[in-house]
Scaffold this motif. Sequence first.
Motif, PDB file in Angstrom:
ATOM      1  N   HIS A 134      26.434 -13.973  -6.793  1.00 27.85           N
ATOM      2  CA  HIS A 134      26.590 -14.167  -8.230  1.00 27.85           C
ATOM      3  C   HIS A 134      25.219 -14.269  -8.859  1.00 27.85           C
ATOM      4  CE1 HIS A 134      27.252 -16.945 -11.739  1.00 27.85           C
ATOM      5  NE2 HIS A 134      28.175 -16.052 -11.967  1.00 27.85           N
ATOM      6  N   LYS A 135      24.972 -13.444  -9.870  1.00 27.04           N
ATOM      7  CA  LYS A 135      23.718 -13.546 -10.612  1.00 27.04           C
ATOM      8  C   LYS A 135      23.933 -14.643 -11.654  1.00 27.04           C
ATOM      9  CE  LYS A 135      19.983 -10.986 -12.364  1.00 27.04           C
ATOM     10  NZ  LYS A 135      19.060 -10.087 -11.804  1.00 27.04           N
ATOM     11  N   ALA A 136      23.331 -15.802 -11.427  1.00 29.13           N
ATOM     12  CA  ALA A 136      23.618 -16.998 -12.220  1.00 29.13           C
ATOM     13  C   ALA A 136      22.746 -17.119 -13.454  1.00 29.13           C
ATOM     14  CB  ALA A 136      23.456 -18.241 -11.367  1.00 29.13           C
ATOM     15  N   ALA A 137      21.581 -16.623 -13.396  1.00 28.02           N
ATOM     16  CA  ALA A 137      20.656 -16.693 -14.519  1.00 28.02           C
ATOM     17  C   ALA A 137      19.833 -15.409 -14.456  1.00 28.02           C
ATOM     18  CB  ALA A 137      19.763 -17.932 -14.402  1.00 28.02           C
ATOM     19  N   GLU A 138      19.039 -15.201 -15.438  1.00 34.36           N
ATOM     20  CA  GLU A 138      18.263 -13.966 -15.514  1.00 34.36           C
ATOM     21  C   GLU A 138      17.436 -13.712 -14.257  1.00 34.36           C
ATOM     22  OE1 GLU A 138      17.391 -10.449 -17.249  1.00 34.36           O
ATOM     23  OE2 GLU A 138      18.782 -11.945 -18.016  1.00 34.36           O
ATOM     24  N   ASP A 139      16.918 -14.757 -13.642  1.00 35.19           N
ATOM     25  CA  ASP A 139      15.969 -14.544 -12.552  1.00 35.19           C
ATOM     26  C   ASP A 139      16.385 -15.131 -11.206  1.00 35.19           C
ATOM     27  OD1 ASP A 139      15.738 -17.094 -13.557  1.00 35.19           O
ATOM     28  OD2 ASP A 139      13.567 -17.128 -13.533  1.00 35.19           O
ATOM     29  N   ILE A 140      17.665 -15.554 -11.044  1.00 33.98           N
ATOM     30  CA  ILE A 140      18.101 -16.051  -9.743  1.00 33.98           C
ATOM     31  C   ILE A 140      19.409 -15.387  -9.309  1.00 33.98           C
ATOM     32  CG2 ILE A 140      16.969 -18.303  -9.969  1.00 33.98           C
ATOM     33  CD1 ILE A 140      19.821 -19.489 -10.441  1.00 33.98           C
ATOM     34  N   PHE A 184      25.739 -22.245   0.019  1.00 37.81           N
ATOM     35  CA  PHE A 184      25.271 -21.513  -1.153  1.00 37.81           C
ATOM     36  C   PHE A 184      23.751 -21.546  -1.184  1.00 37.81           C
ATOM     37  CE2 PHE A 184      29.436 -23.188  -1.982  1.00 37.81           C
ATOM     38  CZ  PHE A 184      30.112 -22.136  -2.592  1.00 37.81           C
ATOM     39  N   GLY A 185      23.132 -20.376  -1.176  1.00 38.91           N
ATOM     40  CA  GLY A 185      21.695 -20.288  -1.309  1.00 38.91           C
ATOM     41  C   GLY A 185      21.346 -19.813  -2.708  1.00 38.91           C
ATOM     42  N   VAL A 186      20.246 -20.319  -3.235  1.00 38.57           N
ATOM     43  CA  VAL A 186      19.726 -19.890  -4.538  1.00 38.57           C
ATOM     44  C   VAL A 186      18.431 -19.131  -4.263  1.00 38.57           C
ATOM     45  CG1 VAL A 186      18.964 -20.614  -6.830  1.00 38.57           C
ATOM     46  CG2 VAL A 186      20.693 -21.970  -5.608  1.00 38.57           C
ATOM     47  N   TYR A 187      18.334 -17.918  -4.794  1.00 39.98           N
ATOM     48  CA  TYR A 187      17.201 -17.040  -4.499  1.00 39.98           C
ATOM     49  C   TYR A 187      16.544 -16.562  -5.785  1.00 39.98           C
ATOM     50  CZ  TYR A 187      19.766 -17.144  -0.166  1.00 39.98           C
ATOM     51  OH  TYR A 187      20.433 -17.584   0.949  1.00 39.98           O
ATOM     52  N   LYS A 188      15.225 -16.604  -5.772  1.00 40.91           N
ATOM     53  CA  LYS A 188      14.425 -16.121  -6.898  1.00 40.91           C
ATOM     54  C   LYS A 188      13.376 -15.178  -6.315  1.00 40.91           C
ATOM     55  CE  LYS A 188      11.507 -17.742 -10.684  1.00 40.91           C
ATOM     56  NZ  LYS A 188      10.926 -18.941 -11.317  1.00 40.91           N
ATOM     57  N   ALA A 189      13.361 -13.958  -6.794  1.00 38.46           N
ATOM     58  CA  ALA A 189      12.440 -12.935  -6.290  1.00 38.46           C
ATOM     59  C   ALA A 189      12.535 -12.824  -4.763  1.00 38.46           C
ATOM     60  CB  ALA A 189      11.009 -13.233  -6.732  1.00 38.46           C
ATOM     61  N   GLY A 190      13.747 -12.946  -4.242  1.00 41.08           N
ATOM     62  CA  GLY A 190      13.982 -12.798  -2.819  1.00 41.08           C
ATOM     63  C   GLY A 190      13.727 -14.026  -1.966  1.00 41.08           C
ATOM     64  N   ALA A 191      13.101 -15.058  -2.536  1.00 44.34           N
ATOM     65  CA  ALA A 191      12.800 -16.279  -1.778  1.00 44.34           C
ATOM     66  C   ALA A 191      13.848 -17.346  -2.082  1.00 44.34           C
ATOM     67  CB  ALA A 191      11.415 -16.803  -2.136  1.00 44.34           C
ATOM     68  N   GLN A 192      14.239 -18.098  -1.059  1.00 43.13           N
ATOM     69  CA  GLN A 192      15.206 -19.164  -1.267  1.00 43.13           C
ATOM     70  C   GLN A 192      14.532 -20.348  -1.950  1.00 43.13           C
ATOM     71  OE1 GLN A 192      17.604 -20.241   2.091  1.00 43.13           O
ATOM     72  NE2 GLN A 192      18.650 -21.842   0.954  1.00 43.13           N
ATOM     73  N   ILE A 193      15.117 -20.775  -3.080  1.00 40.58           N
ATOM     74  CA  ILE A 193      14.581 -21.914  -3.828  1.00 40.58           C
ATOM     75  C   ILE A 193      15.571 -23.072  -3.915  1.00 40.58           C
ATOM     76  CG2 ILE A 193      13.019 -20.476  -5.191  1.00 40.58           C
ATOM     77  CD1 ILE A 193      15.094 -21.046  -7.574  1.00 40.58           C
ATOM     78  N   TYR A 227      18.282 -24.177 -12.777  1.00 39.15           N
ATOM     79  CA  TYR A 227      18.798 -23.583 -11.548  1.00 39.15           C
ATOM     80  C   TYR A 227      19.819 -24.490 -10.858  1.00 39.15           C
ATOM     81  CZ  TYR A 227      14.760 -20.498 -12.215  1.00 39.15           C
ATOM     82  OH  TYR A 227      13.839 -19.625 -12.730  1.00 39.15           O
ATOM     83  N   GLY A 228      19.580 -25.792 -10.876  1.00 39.24           N
ATOM     84  CA  GLY A 228      20.546 -26.723 -10.290  1.00 39.24           C
ATOM     85  C   GLY A 228      21.867 -26.666 -11.040  1.00 39.24           C
ATOM     86  N   LYS A 229      21.803 -26.617 -12.334  1.00 45.74           N
ATOM     87  CA  LYS A 229      23.005 -26.522 -13.154  1.00 45.74           C
ATOM     88  C   LYS A 229      23.744 -25.218 -12.866  1.00 45.74           C
ATOM     89  CE  LYS A 229      24.529 -27.198 -17.899  1.00 45.74           C
ATOM     90  NZ  LYS A 229      24.111 -27.572 -19.256  1.00 45.74           N
ATOM     91  N   ALA A 230      23.007 -24.124 -12.732  1.00 37.86           N
ATOM     92  CA  ALA A 230      23.623 -22.843 -12.399  1.00 37.86           C
ATOM     93  C   ALA A 230      24.286 -22.903 -11.026  1.00 37.86           C
ATOM     94  CB  ALA A 230      22.582 -21.731 -12.447  1.00 37.86           C
ATOM     95  N   LEU A 231      23.638 -23.558 -10.069  1.00 35.69           N
ATOM     96  CA  LEU A 231      24.194 -23.691  -8.726  1.00 35.69           C
ATOM     97  C   LEU A 231      25.496 -24.480  -8.757  1.00 35.69           C
ATOM     98  CD1 LEU A 231      24.112 -23.491  -5.634  1.00 35.69           C
ATOM     99  CD2 LEU A 231      22.513 -25.438  -5.639  1.00 35.69           C
ATOM    100  N   ILE A 232      25.507 -25.618  -9.427  1.00 39.51           N
ATOM    101  CA  ILE A 232      26.713 -26.441  -9.475  1.00 39.51           C
ATOM    102  C   ILE A 232      27.822 -25.722 -10.238  1.00 39.51           C
ATOM    103  CG2 ILE A 232      27.709 -28.675 -10.154  1.00 39.51           C
ATOM    104  CD1 ILE A 232      25.676 -28.667  -7.750  1.00 39.51           C
ATOM    105  N   ALA A 233      27.490 -24.990 -11.282  1.00 38.96           N
ATOM    106  CA  ALA A 233      28.499 -24.206 -12.019  1.00 38.96           C
ATOM    107  C   ALA A 233      29.133 -23.163 -11.095  1.00 38.96           C
ATOM    108  CB  ALA A 233      27.864 -23.538 -13.240  1.00 38.96           C
TER     109      ALA A 233
END
Length: 151
Positions: A3-9, A51-60, A89-95
């Motif tokens: 899921h693309k949660a925000a513009e950059d993650i 659930f992993g959160v990724y920004k520019a390919g790196a896990q954040i 990003y945390g809010k996007a993850l929990i959503a």
Amino acid sequence: MEHKAAEDIVISSDKALLDVERIHAFLASAYWSTGIPREVVERAIQGSLCFGVYKAGAQIGFARVITDHATFAYLADVFIVEAEQRQGYGKALIAHIAEALGRLRLRRTMLATADAHGLYRQFGFSPLEKPDRFMEINVKDIYQQENAGTS
């Protein structure tokens, strides 16, 4: 599921993408799991919906859910690395997780937090309605006890 949660993650539940070294490094210094051995983190990942959160390919970021996929879930090990915090990003993850768990129509989803009540409240979490019904076995400092014998 991705899921693309925000513009950059990107948020993904594909365990093959997880950076276990990064997850272990964070959890080993987190207040709730200080000193946790890597092997325990690996077992926890294997037995959980992750659930992993990724920004520019790196896990954040990361979170895992322990669940029977029918009635109950426990949200655990939620984090966004410090350099990426306070950007939503945390809010996007929990959503994302709330949406995924909502599809399961669970009777109860729980978590424990010392410092993020405001975040979780936004997604329907509240203090236990009847805390007197809940009990626990809580082995304090278990990872320090385990590591003490291996040094």
